[in-house]
Design a protein around this motif. Structure first.
Motif, PDB file in Angstrom:
ATOM      1  N   PHE A   5      -2.002   2.840   2.845  1.00  0.00           N
ATOM      2  CA  PHE A   5      -1.022   1.972   2.730  1.00  0.00           C
ATOM      3  C   PHE A   5      -0.687   0.936   3.481  1.00  0.00           C
ATOM      4  O   PHE A   5       0.138   0.136   3.410  1.00  0.00           O
ATOM      5  N   GLY A   6      -1.587   0.727   4.706  1.00  0.00           N
ATOM      6  CA  GLY A   6      -1.319   0.025   5.747  1.00  0.00           C
ATOM      7  C   GLY A   6      -0.320   0.170   6.734  1.00  0.00           C
ATOM      8  O   GLY A   6       0.253  -0.730   7.389  1.00  0.00           O
ATOM      9  N   LEU A   7       0.365   1.316   6.671  1.00  0.00           N
ATOM     10  CA  LEU A   7       1.013   1.835   7.720  1.00  0.00           C
ATOM     11  C   LEU A   7       0.401   2.170   9.355  1.00  0.00           C
ATOM     12  O   LEU A   7      -0.553   2.926   8.995  1.00  0.00           O
ATOM     13  N   GLU A   8       1.023   1.782  10.337  1.00  0.00           N
ATOM     14  CA  GLU A   8       0.550   1.985  11.575  1.00  0.00           C
ATOM     15  C   GLU A   8       1.363   3.105  12.361  1.00  0.00           C
ATOM     16  O   GLU A   8       2.314   2.476  13.084  1.00  0.00           O
ATOM     17  N   PRO A   9       1.394   4.119  12.016  1.00  0.00           N
ATOM     18  CA  PRO A   9       2.521   5.085  12.993  1.00  0.00           C
ATOM     19  C   PRO A   9       2.053   5.708  14.343  1.00  0.00           C
ATOM     20  O   PRO A   9       0.966   5.432  14.799  1.00  0.00           O
ATOM     21  N   ASP A  10       2.908   5.958  15.052  1.00  0.00           N
ATOM     22  CA  ASP A  10       2.713   6.480  16.172  1.00  0.00           C
ATOM     23  C   ASP A  10       2.523   7.936  16.381  1.00  0.00           C
ATOM     24  O   ASP A  10       1.598   8.402  17.114  1.00  0.00           O
ATOM     25  N   LEU A  11       3.124   8.410  15.524  1.00  0.00           N
ATOM     26  CA  LEU A  11       2.965  10.122  15.298  1.00  0.00           C
ATOM     27  C   LEU A  11       2.646  10.325  13.785  1.00  0.00           C
ATOM     28  O   LEU A  11       3.113   9.468  12.696  1.00  0.00           O
ATOM     29  N   VAL A  12       1.791  11.179  13.537  1.00  0.00           N
ATOM     30  CA  VAL A  12       1.497  11.596  12.272  1.00  0.00           C
ATOM     31  C   VAL A  12       1.653  13.199  12.078  1.00  0.00           C
ATOM     32  O   VAL A  12       1.179  13.935  12.955  1.00  0.00           O
ATOM     33  N   THR A  13       2.350  13.459  11.151  1.00  0.00           N
ATOM     34  CA  THR A  13       2.396  15.143  10.810  1.00  0.00           C
ATOM     35  C   THR A  13       1.535  15.294   9.555  1.00  0.00           C
ATOM     36  O   THR A  13       1.285  14.722   8.399  1.00  0.00           O
ATOM     37  N   ALA A  14       0.720  16.537   9.838  1.00  0.00           N
ATOM     38  CA  ALA A  14      -0.091  17.055   8.618  1.00  0.00           C
ATOM     39  C   ALA A  14       0.124  18.569   8.098  1.00  0.00           C
ATOM     40  O   ALA A  14       0.681  18.992   8.969  1.00  0.00           O
ATOM     41  N   GLY A  15      -0.621  18.954   7.327  1.00  0.00           N
ATOM     42  CA  GLY A  15      -0.377  20.205   6.916  1.00  0.00           C
ATOM     43  C   GLY A  15      -1.219  20.521   5.686  1.00  0.00           C
ATOM     44  O   GLY A  15      -2.170  19.934   5.531  1.00  0.00           O
ATOM     45  N   LYS A  16      -1.017  21.529   4.699  1.00  0.00           N
ATOM     46  CA  LYS A  16      -1.402  21.821   3.651  1.00  0.00           C
ATOM     47  C   LYS A  16      -2.955  21.577   3.514  1.00  0.00           C
ATOM     48  O   LYS A  16      -3.749  22.735   3.774  1.00  0.00           O
ATOM     49  N   ILE A  17      -3.465  20.826   3.110  1.00  0.00           N
ATOM     50  CA  ILE A  17      -5.032  20.444   2.777  1.00  0.00           C
ATOM     51  C   ILE A  17      -5.865  21.072   4.043  1.00  0.00           C
ATOM     52  O   ILE A  17      -6.898  21.205   4.014  1.00  0.00           O
ATOM     53  N   ILE A  18      -5.243  20.585   5.267  1.00  0.00           N
ATOM     54  CA  ILE A  18      -6.062  20.926   6.614  1.00  0.00           C
ATOM     55  C   ILE A  18      -6.075  22.174   6.934  1.00  0.00           C
ATOM     56  O   ILE A  18      -6.850  22.658   7.872  1.00  0.00           O
ATOM     57  N   GLY A  19      -5.558  23.141   6.152  1.00  0.00           N
ATOM     58  CA  GLY A  19      -5.525  24.472   6.434  1.00  0.00           C
ATOM     59  C   GLY A  19      -6.471  25.513   5.481  1.00  0.00           C
ATOM     60  O   GLY A  19      -6.697  26.727   5.811  1.00  0.00           O
ATOM     61  N   GLY A  20      -7.135  24.804   4.480  1.00  0.00           N
ATOM     62  CA  GLY A  20      -7.765  25.695   3.577  1.00  0.00           C
ATOM     63  C   GLY A  20      -7.410  26.673   3.003  1.00  0.00           C
ATOM     64  O   GLY A  20      -7.811  27.818   2.583  1.00  0.00           O
ATOM     65  N   GLY A  21      -5.944  26.617   2.829  1.00  0.00           N
ATOM     66  CA  GLY A  21      -5.240  27.932   1.952  1.00  0.00           C
ATOM     67  C   GLY A  21      -4.632  28.826   3.078  1.00  0.00           C
ATOM     68  O   GLY A  21      -3.986  29.677   2.532  1.00  0.00           O
ATOM     69  N   PHE A  22      -4.529  28.398   4.159  1.00  0.00           N
ATOM     70  CA  PHE A  22      -4.038  29.452   5.355  1.00  0.00           C
ATOM     71  C   PHE A  22      -2.812  28.610   6.015  1.00  0.00           C
ATOM     72  O   PHE A  22      -2.994  27.486   5.909  1.00  0.00           O
ATOM     73  N   PRO A  23      -1.913  29.215   6.427  1.00  0.00           N
ATOM     74  CA  PRO A  23      -0.712  28.456   7.296  1.00  0.00           C
ATOM     75  C   PRO A  23      -1.149  27.763   8.343  1.00  0.00           C
ATOM     76  O   PRO A  23      -1.761  28.048   9.142  1.00  0.00           O
ATOM     77  N   ILE A  24      -0.424  26.449   8.070  1.00  0.00           N
ATOM     78  CA  ILE A  24      -0.878  25.401   9.313  1.00  0.00           C
ATOM     79  C   ILE A  24      -0.091  24.314   9.046  1.00  0.00           C
ATOM     80  O   ILE A  24       0.660  23.759   8.211  1.00  0.00           O
ATOM     81  N   GLY A  25       0.150  23.648  10.387  1.00  0.00           N
ATOM     82  CA  GLY A  25       0.635  22.291  10.574  1.00  0.00           C
ATOM     83  C   GLY A  25       0.168  21.768  11.538  1.00  0.00           C
ATOM     84  O   GLY A  25      -0.509  22.428  12.444  1.00  0.00           O
ATOM     85  N   ALA A  26       0.188  20.397  11.828  1.00  0.00           N
ATOM     86  CA  ALA A  26      -0.150  19.675  12.967  1.00  0.00           C
ATOM     87  C   ALA A  26       0.735  18.438  13.306  1.00  0.00           C
ATOM     88  O   ALA A  26       1.027  17.612  12.408  1.00  0.00           O
ATOM     89  N   ILE A  27       0.764  18.150  14.508  1.00  0.00           N
ATOM     90  CA  ILE A  27       1.356  16.802  15.054  1.00  0.00           C
ATOM     91  C   ILE A  27       0.279  16.104  15.727  1.00  0.00           C
ATOM     92  O   ILE A  27      -0.448  16.616  16.529  1.00  0.00           O
ATOM     93  N   GLY A  28      -0.020  14.932  15.348  1.00  0.00           N
ATOM     94  CA  GLY A  28      -1.116  13.955  16.061  1.00  0.00           C
ATOM     95  C   GLY A  28      -0.355  12.568  16.148  1.00  0.00           C
ATOM     96  O   GLY A  28       0.542  12.169  15.830  1.00  0.00           O
ATOM     97  N   GLY A  29      -1.211  11.988  17.125  1.00  0.00           N
ATOM     98  CA  GLY A  29      -0.601  10.586  17.503  1.00  0.00           C
ATOM     99  C   GLY A  29      -1.227  10.022  18.689  1.00  0.00           C
ATOM    100  O   GLY A  29      -2.214  10.594  19.140  1.00  0.00           O
ATOM    101  N   ARG A  30      -0.625   8.871  19.245  1.00  0.00           N
ATOM    102  CA  ARG A  30      -0.919   8.228  20.406  1.00  0.00           C
ATOM    103  C   ARG A  30      -1.271   9.317  21.573  1.00  0.00           C
ATOM    104  O   ARG A  30      -0.166  10.259  21.541  1.00  0.00           O
TER     105      ARG A  30
END
Length: 447
Positions: free
Chosen positions: A265-290
Motif C-alpha cells: 500500500f506504499g507505507l514506509e514504517p519505522d517498525l513492523v509487527t508480525a505474527g500469525k502466518i510467520i509461525g506456521g500454526g504455532f505461537p509467535i510474534g515479531a517486532i522488526g524495523g530500522r
C-alpha cells in the motif's frame, strides 16, 4: 466422555453442546478466548486437513477462519508437521538461542523492506506492546496515536480506542474494560482511519509528545478498510516532520503480499509487527524495523533501552514451523491466492448486485469481508453495523454454517493455499442461495 450424552437443547450438536456445558464448570464462560463465536454454543473441533476441519460431532466444514487468518496453508500442512516432528525428539525449548531463530529472521529481513532487524515474541499482542515500548525508548516520548476500531491486541495503550465513538482529534477517555486506568487515555490520541479532514490538526495538537503512530494498513476489525493513498501520505508526512515513528501492525495483514502490507500500500514504517502466518500454526510474534530503532533492545555492552525476554520467545518449534510455512509462501503462492481472492470478491459483489441486495465486499489479496451495506465502507464509522444489519449478518453466517462453511462473524475471512476453484464456487453458490432465500422472504413480507 460419557457413552450416552445428554440431549442438546440447541439440537444437532450433542458432543459440542456437552463439551460446552462441561467447560463452563471450569472455564470462565466455558472458554479461554472471548473471540469464539457462540451461536448458541461453540463448535468444538476434532481435527483438520487442508482447507477443511471436522468437528467432534463428525461434521466437515470449509474453513474461512483459519484460526483468525493464521493458517495460510490450512490445517496439518505436511512440510510444517514433518519439520516439527523431526525436531521434537531433540527438545522443545531452551534457555539459550538456536540457529532456527536466525534463519527465520533472515527470511523476514530479506523479504520485508522495512525490516532490518527482528526480535521474536510469542503473540501479536506482545509484538505491538514491545513496538510501542521501543518507540517510546527511541523518541523519549510517551504518547501514541491510533485509529478507532482497529484491533492491536490487549496492551492497554494499544487497545484504547478500538471500540466506541469517534471524536476527531480528541483523546478517548477510558479503556475497553471496567477499571482500566483513565490515565492510559491521556497518552492515546484516537483518530478516524481514512478521514483526511482534521487529521493534521488532531496529530499536531500532540506533536511534541507522540512517540508513534500505530496503524494497521488495512484494519480488519474496523471493516477490512482499503487505505486511501492520500491518507497514508498525510500520516507519513506528519511523522517525518515531527520525529514521530510509524508502527505498521501487520500481525494479520502480512499475508497481503510477499513483502507484506506496507509495501503493497506504499507505507514506509519505522517498525513492523508480525505474527500469525510467520509461525506456521504455532505461537509467535515479531517486532522488526530500522536497525537504529531496534537497537533499543540490544544489551551488547550496555543496558538495553527496553528489556525484552519471554520464556518461550524464539522457541525452536515456532521458528522451525514458521520457516517451513514461509518458505512455501513463494511469490507464485501469493499470486495464486490473490487471483482466487480477486475472483471471489468480484463474484460475491456481482451476486449482491444481480439480486439487488444491500451487501458490499471489502478486502484484497487472500482476505475478504461481506458487509450488510449498500456500498463498501471507507471508514470505521461507515462499517459499524446497526441492529438490523447485525441480524442480517448473523443469518448469513448461519446460512454458511448450515452449508458446511465457517464464515467469521464481524471479522476477516481468508483463503488458504490448499483451496481449489471448487471451494470458491461453493462459497459463491452459498451466498447466492442465501440471497435468493432472503429476496423471497422479503417479497413475502411485503405481499
Amino acid at each position: 466422555m460419557p457413552t450416552h450424552l445428554p440431549a442438546d437443547p440447541a439440537g444437532g450438536s450433542p458432543v459440542s453442546s456437552y463439551l460446552y456445558r462441561r467447560g463452563r464448570q471450569v472455564l470462565p464462560g466455558g472458554l479461554t478466548r472471548s473471540t469464539v463465536d457462540l451461536d448458541p454454543h461453540p463448535i468444538y473441533m476434532a481435527g483438520g486437513k487442508g482447507a477443511y476441519v471436522t468437528d467432534v460431532d463428525g461434521r466437515r466444514y470449509l474453513d474461512l477462519n483459519n484460526n483468525f487468518t493464521t493458517l495460510v496453508h490450512g490445517h496439518a500442512y505436511e512440510p510444517v508437521a514433518d519439520a516439527v516432528a523431526q525436531f521434537l525428539r531433540k527438545g522443545t525449548c531452551f534457555a539459550y538461542p538456536t540457529e532456527h531463530e536466525i534463519a527465520l529472521a533472515e527470511l523476514l529481513v530479506d523479504r520485508i523492506p522495512a525490516i532490518e532487524q527482528v526480535r521474536f515474541v510469542n503473540t501479536g499482542t506482545e509484538a505491538v506492546m514491545f513496538a510501542v515500548k521501543a518507540a517510546r525508548a527511541f523518541t523519549g516520548r510517551s504518547a501514541i496515536a491510533r485509529f478507532a476500531g482497529a484491533y492491536h491486541g490487549a496492551y492497554d495503550w494499544a487497545e484504547n480506542g478500538q471500540n466506541g465513538s469517534i471524536s476527531q482529534g480528541s483523546i478517548r477517555r477510558g479503556g475497553t474494560y471496567r477499571g482500566a486506568p483513565e490515565s492510559v487515555a491521556d497518552d492515546v490520541v484516537v483518530l478516524d482511519f481514512n478521514r483526511i479532514e482534521g487529521l493534521d490538526e488532531g496529530l499536531a495538537a500532540h506533536a511534541g509528545r507522540l512517540a508513534a503512530i500505530l496503524i494497521d494498513p488495512m484494519p480488519s476489525r474496523a471493516g477490512l478498510l482499503a487505505p486511501l493513498p492520500q491518507f497514508l501520505e498525510q500520516v507519513t508526512r506528519f511523522a517525518r516532520a515531527n520525529g514521530t515513528l510509524i508502527i505498521a501492525d501487520e500481525v494479520l495483514n502480512l499475508r497481503q503480499s510477499y513483502q507484506g502490507a506496507s509495501a503493497r500500500f506504499g507505507l514506509e514504517p519505522d517498525l513492523v509487527t508480525a505474527g500469525k502466518i510467520i509461525g506456521g500454526g504455532f505461537p509467535i510474534g515479531a517486532i522488526g524495523g530500522r536497525a537504529d530503532v531496534m537497537d533499543v533492545f540490544s544489551s551488547r555492552g550496555k543496558s538495553p533501552g527496553v528489556t525484552q525476554g519471554g520464556t518461550f520467545a524464539a522457541n525452536p518449534v515456532s521458528m522451525i514451523a514458521g520457516l517451513a510455512a514461509m518458505q512455501a509462501m513463494t511469490p507464485e503462492a501469493f499470486v495464486r491466492l490473490e487471483t482466487m481472492g480477486d475472483d471471489l470478491r468480484s463474484r460475491l459483489a456481482q451476486a449482491a448486485l444481480s439480486h439487488g441486495a444491500q451487501f458490499a465486499i471489502t478486502g484484497s489479496a487472500s482476505l475478504f469481508r461481506i458487509h450488510p451495506k449498500a456500498k463498501p465502507p471507507r471508514t470505521y464509522a461507515d462499517a459499524l453495523m446497526t441492529a438490523g444489519e447485525t441480524v442480517r449478518m448473523r443469518r448469513l453466517a448461519r446460512s454458511f454454517l448450515e452449508a458446511g462453511i465457517l464464515l467469521p462473524f464481524g471479522a476477516a475471512a481468508c483463503l488458504s493455499t490448499p483451496m481449489q476453484d471448487s471451494d470458491i464456487d461453493a462459497i459463491v453458490h452459498t451466498f447466492e442461495r442465501f440471497l435468493e432465500d432472503h429476496t423471497e422472504a422479503h417479497k413475502e413480507c411485503r405481499s
